[in-house]
Design an enzyme around this catalytic site. Structure first.
Site: not given
Ligand code: CMP
Length: 139
Positions: A11, A51, A114, A117, A128
């Site tokens: 990311k 998303y 984070n 993905h 995907e």
């Molecule tokens: P990912 O699981 O790759 O895909 C969904 C994304 O939503 C997740 O990673 C996070 O980057 C984002 N995400 C999930 N929960 C939260 C949250 N509480 N606040 C901000 N971003 C979130």
């Protein structure tokens, strides 16, 4: 039988902090074969579509902003049990809850930013991968 393909994105936060190489090394060391890989930047439309399942969530707008804020690396990875194995390698969504030695523990900044993905099911891995690559991109 569990599928052997998963889809990942490195990311914008991890690309910006120059961790493409470190994360790719961890992926290779964990026994994944890279089947397709590209550096790209998501358009707003692409991020909103990718998303779409989260579009009712309070963090959706922030997520789309962040995922379009800079380049990402999209990749298709192969290993037996790829989806589960890769989720184990990346760790929990929130780096504060991620296990030691996982990619998110090492490189993620926060639950939103984070680092990586990973697909959450074999079905989504196919969807995907097809979203980002065409069949002749696979090697
Ligand atoms: P990912 O699981 O790759 O895909 C969904 C994304 O939503 C997740 O990673 C996070 O980057 C984002 N995400 C999930 N929960 C939260 C949250 N509480 N606040 C901000 N971003 C979130």
């Amino acid at each position: 039988m569990a599928g052997n393909i998963t889809f990942t994105m490195i990311k914008p936060d991890a690309v910006e902090s120059n961790n493409i190489g470190n994360i790719t090394q961890m992926i290779s060391d964990a026994g994944f074969k890279i089947k397709a890989m590209k550096l790209t930047q998501l358009t707003r439309n692409q991020a909103e579509e990718f998303y779409a399942v989260h579009n009712e969530r309070p963090f959706y707008g922030e997520l789309v902003e962040y995922m379009t804020s800079g380049p990402i690396v999209a990749a298709v990875l192969e290993k037996d049990n790829a989806v589960i194995e890769f989720r184990n390698l990346i760790g929990s969504t929130d780096p504060n809850e991620a296990e030691e030695g996982t990619i998110r523990k090492k490189y993620a900044e926060s639950k939103g930013r984070n680092a990586v993905h990973g697909s959450d099911s074999d079905e989504n891995a196919q969807i995907e991968a097809n979203f980002h690559f065409s069949e002749n991109d696979f090697v």
